[in-house]
Design a protein around this motif. Structure first.
Motif, PDB file in Angstrom:
ATOM      1  N   LYS A 136       0.845  -1.184   0.000  1.00 33.60           N
ATOM      2  CA  LYS A 136       0.000   0.000   0.000  1.00 33.60           C
ATOM      3  C   LYS A 136       0.879   1.232   0.000  1.00 33.60           C
ATOM      4  O   LYS A 136       2.070   1.157   0.306  1.00 33.60           O
ATOM      5  CB  LYS A 136      -0.963   0.000   1.179  1.00 33.60           C
ATOM      6  N   GLN A 137       0.285   2.335  -0.373  1.00 31.32           N
ATOM      7  CA  GLN A 137       1.016   3.595  -0.445  1.00 31.32           C
ATOM      8  C   GLN A 137       0.058   4.725  -0.110  1.00 31.32           C
ATOM      9  O   GLN A 137      -1.068   4.758  -0.608  1.00 31.32           O
ATOM     10  CB  GLN A 137       1.575   3.793  -1.865  1.00 31.32           C
ATOM     11  N   ALA A 138       0.506   5.630   0.731  1.00 27.73           N
ATOM     12  CA  ALA A 138      -0.299   6.807   1.034  1.00 27.73           C
ATOM     13  C   ALA A 138      -0.361   7.685  -0.216  1.00 27.73           C
ATOM     14  O   ALA A 138       0.626   7.846  -0.930  1.00 27.73           O
ATOM     15  CB  ALA A 138       0.322   7.589   2.186  1.00 27.73           C
ATOM     16  N   ALA A 139      -1.556   8.183  -0.517  1.00 32.22           N
ATOM     17  CA  ALA A 139      -1.725   9.008  -1.716  1.00 32.22           C
ATOM     18  C   ALA A 139      -3.019   9.801  -1.597  1.00 32.22           C
ATOM     19  O   ALA A 139      -3.876   9.494  -0.771  1.00 32.22           O
ATOM     20  CB  ALA A 139      -1.758   8.134  -2.964  1.00 32.22           C
ATOM     21  N   SER A 140      -3.160  10.764  -2.457  1.00 32.54           N
ATOM     22  CA  SER A 140      -4.379  11.586  -2.450  1.00 32.54           C
ATOM     23  C   SER A 140      -5.292  11.234  -3.623  1.00 32.54           C
ATOM     24  O   SER A 140      -6.083  12.058  -4.047  1.00 32.54           O
ATOM     25  CB  SER A 140      -4.003  13.069  -2.483  1.00 32.54           C
ATOM     26  N   VAL A 141      -5.192  10.020  -4.125  1.00 35.25           N
ATOM     27  CA  VAL A 141      -6.021   9.597  -5.258  1.00 35.25           C
ATOM     28  C   VAL A 141      -7.386   9.068  -4.809  1.00 35.25           C
ATOM     29  O   VAL A 141      -8.267   8.860  -5.631  1.00 35.25           O
ATOM     30  CB  VAL A 141      -5.300   8.556  -6.140  1.00 35.25           C
ATOM     31  N   LEU A 142      -7.518   8.842  -3.515  1.00 29.08           N
ATOM     32  CA  LEU A 142      -8.791   8.417  -2.931  1.00 29.08           C
ATOM     33  C   LEU A 142      -9.251   9.473  -1.937  1.00 29.08           C
ATOM     34  O   LEU A 142      -8.443  10.087  -1.254  1.00 29.08           O
ATOM     35  CB  LEU A 142      -8.646   7.091  -2.172  1.00 29.08           C
ATOM     36  N   ARG A 143     -10.548   9.637  -1.862  1.00 31.15           N
ATOM     37  CA  ARG A 143     -11.123  10.511  -0.845  1.00 31.15           C
ATOM     38  C   ARG A 143     -12.318   9.782  -0.256  1.00 31.15           C
ATOM     39  O   ARG A 143     -13.254   9.455  -0.979  1.00 31.15           O
ATOM     40  CB  ARG A 143     -11.533  11.857  -1.445  1.00 31.15           C
ATOM     41  N   ASP A 144     -12.246   9.502   1.033  1.00 29.38           N
ATOM     42  CA  ASP A 144     -13.304   8.750   1.718  1.00 29.38           C
ATOM     43  C   ASP A 144     -13.606   7.428   1.011  1.00 29.38           C
ATOM     44  O   ASP A 144     -14.754   7.019   0.891  1.00 29.38           O
ATOM     45  CB  ASP A 144     -14.573   9.595   1.850  1.00 29.38           C
ATOM     46  N   GLY A 145     -12.544   6.765   0.521  1.00 28.34           N
ATOM     47  CA  GLY A 145     -12.702   5.464  -0.122  1.00 28.34           C
ATOM     48  C   GLY A 145     -13.150   5.500  -1.565  1.00 28.34           C
ATOM     49  O   GLY A 145     -13.355   4.468  -2.181  1.00 28.34           O
ATOM     50  N   VAL A 146     -13.288   6.698  -2.139  1.00 29.99           N
ATOM     51  CA  VAL A 146     -13.753   6.862  -3.516  1.00 29.99           C
ATOM     52  C   VAL A 146     -12.582   7.359  -4.370  1.00 29.99           C
ATOM     53  O   VAL A 146     -11.864   8.281  -3.980  1.00 29.99           O
ATOM     54  CB  VAL A 146     -14.922   7.865  -3.585  1.00 29.99           C
ATOM     55  N   VAL A 147     -12.382   6.743  -5.540  1.00 28.99           N
ATOM     56  CA  VAL A 147     -11.308   7.161  -6.450  1.00 28.99           C
ATOM     57  C   VAL A 147     -11.654   8.542  -7.019  1.00 28.99           C
ATOM     58  O   VAL A 147     -12.687   8.710  -7.655  1.00 28.99           O
ATOM     59  CB  VAL A 147     -11.120   6.150  -7.604  1.00 28.99           C
ATOM     60  N   VAL A 148     -10.772   9.510  -6.770  1.00 33.88           N
ATOM     61  CA  VAL A 148     -10.976  10.859  -7.303  1.00 33.88           C
ATOM     62  C   VAL A 148      -9.936  11.214  -8.366  1.00 33.88           C
ATOM     63  O   VAL A 148     -10.057  12.233  -9.036  1.00 33.88           O
ATOM     64  CB  VAL A 148     -10.978  11.929  -6.180  1.00 33.88           C
ATOM     65  N   ASP A 149      -8.918  10.373  -8.513  1.00 35.45           N
ATOM     66  CA  ASP A 149      -7.879  10.579  -9.531  1.00 35.45           C
ATOM     67  C   ASP A 149      -7.564   9.212 -10.138  1.00 35.45           C
ATOM     68  O   ASP A 149      -6.677   8.499  -9.676  1.00 35.45           O
ATOM     69  CB  ASP A 149      -6.636  11.206  -8.896  1.00 35.45           C
ATOM     70  N   TYR A 150      -8.325   8.851 -11.180  1.00 35.97           N
ATOM     71  CA  TYR A 150      -8.198   7.527 -11.784  1.00 35.97           C
ATOM     72  C   TYR A 150      -6.787   7.288 -12.331  1.00 35.97           C
ATOM     73  O   TYR A 150      -6.168   6.263 -12.042  1.00 35.97           O
ATOM     74  CB  TYR A 150      -9.231   7.350 -12.901  1.00 35.97           C
ATOM     75  N   SER A 151      -6.253   8.231 -13.101  1.00 37.11           N
ATOM     76  CA  SER A 151      -4.929   8.009 -13.709  1.00 37.11           C
ATOM     77  C   SER A 151      -3.841   7.952 -12.641  1.00 37.11           C
ATOM     78  O   SER A 151      -2.906   7.164 -12.757  1.00 37.11           O
ATOM     79  CB  SER A 151      -4.621   9.070 -14.769  1.00 37.11           C
ATOM     80  N   GLY A 152      -3.968   8.747 -11.591  1.00 38.76           N
ATOM     81  CA  GLY A 152      -3.003   8.685 -10.498  1.00 38.76           C
ATOM     82  C   GLY A 152      -3.071   7.350  -9.771  1.00 38.76           C
ATOM     83  O   GLY A 152      -2.046   6.754  -9.428  1.00 38.76           O
ATOM     84  N   ALA A 153      -4.296   6.865  -9.533  1.00 38.64           N
ATOM     85  CA  ALA A 153      -4.477   5.566  -8.877  1.00 38.64           C
ATOM     86  C   ALA A 153      -3.906   4.442  -9.738  1.00 38.64           C
ATOM     87  O   ALA A 153      -3.226   3.543  -9.234  1.00 38.64           O
ATOM     88  CB  ALA A 153      -5.963   5.328  -8.597  1.00 38.64           C
ATOM     89  N   LEU A 154      -4.159   4.510 -11.032  1.00 36.28           N
ATOM     90  CA  LEU A 154      -3.656   3.495 -11.954  1.00 36.28           C
ATOM     91  C   LEU A 154      -2.130   3.471 -11.949  1.00 36.28           C
ATOM     92  O   LEU A 154      -1.515   2.404 -11.896  1.00 36.28           O
ATOM     93  CB  LEU A 154      -4.196   3.765 -13.355  1.00 36.28           C
ATOM     94  N   ASP A 155      -1.505   4.628 -11.959  1.00 32.82           N
ATOM     95  CA  ASP A 155      -0.046   4.713 -11.928  1.00 32.82           C
ATOM     96  C   ASP A 155       0.509   4.082 -10.650  1.00 32.82           C
ATOM     97  O   ASP A 155       1.463   3.302 -10.697  1.00 32.82           O
ATOM     98  CB  ASP A 155       0.396   6.167 -12.040  1.00 32.82           C
ATOM     99  N   ILE A 156      -0.105   4.386  -9.517  1.00 33.05           N
ATOM    100  CA  ILE A 156       0.353   3.824  -8.243  1.00 33.05           C
ATOM    101  C   ILE A 156       0.206   2.311  -8.228  1.00 33.05           C
ATOM    102  O   ILE A 156       1.126   1.589  -7.834  1.00 33.05           O
ATOM    103  CB  ILE A 156      -0.404   4.468  -7.067  1.00 33.05           C
ATOM    104  N   VAL A 157      -0.935   1.803  -8.669  1.00 32.41           N
ATOM    105  CA  VAL A 157      -1.150   0.350  -8.654  1.00 32.41           C
ATOM    106  C   VAL A 157      -0.177  -0.349  -9.599  1.00 32.41           C
ATOM    107  O   VAL A 157       0.371  -1.404  -9.270  1.00 32.41           O
ATOM    108  CB  VAL A 157      -2.620  -0.003  -8.981  1.00 32.41           C
ATOM    109  N   ARG A 158       0.089   0.230 -10.739  1.00 35.00           N
ATOM    110  CA  ARG A 158       1.082  -0.359 -11.657  1.00 35.00           C
ATOM    111  C   ARG A 158       2.452  -0.442 -11.000  1.00 35.00           C
ATOM    112  O   ARG A 158       3.152  -1.456 -11.104  1.00 35.00           O
ATOM    113  CB  ARG A 158       1.169   0.459 -12.942  1.00 35.00           C
TER     114      ARG A 158
END
Length: 90
Positions: A11-33
């Motif tokens: 796992k990684q701390a990031a601001s791509v989620l807010r209250d469990g909801v994805v708010v930055d899809y491309s940022g989340a995708l980059d982190i998961v990759r």
């Protein structure tokens, strides 16, 4: 139902989620990759399946979380609430 044992978790701390909801899809995708590549290097094998854990009350966002995981090259084998995830890790 067959009980599966997690191989690894990252796992990684990031601001791509807010209250469990994805708010930055491309940022989340980059982190998961990046996390997937890190795990694969550490384990010395390709990871194909994954389970995702959702905070309580965010079940309606499960599809978006699945799309992020699938976009990173995973097949989502389970969508768990965080309580189930913690129970499986114990």
């Amino acid at each position: 139902m067959k009980k599966t044992i997690p191989v690894a978790c990252e796992k990684q701390a990031a601001s791509v989620l807010r209250d469990g909801v994805v708010v930055d899809y491309s940022g989340a995708l980059d982190i998961v990759r990046r996390l997937k590549a890190k795990l694969e290097e550490r384990l010395g094998r390709e990871l194909i399946n994954c389970a995702i854990a959702m905070p309580a009350g965010t079940e309606s966002s499960a599809k978006t979380h699945s799309y992020v995981a699938e976009g990173a090259g995973f097949e989502v084998s389970a969508v768990l609430d965080e309580t189930q995830f913690r129970q499986r890790r114990v």
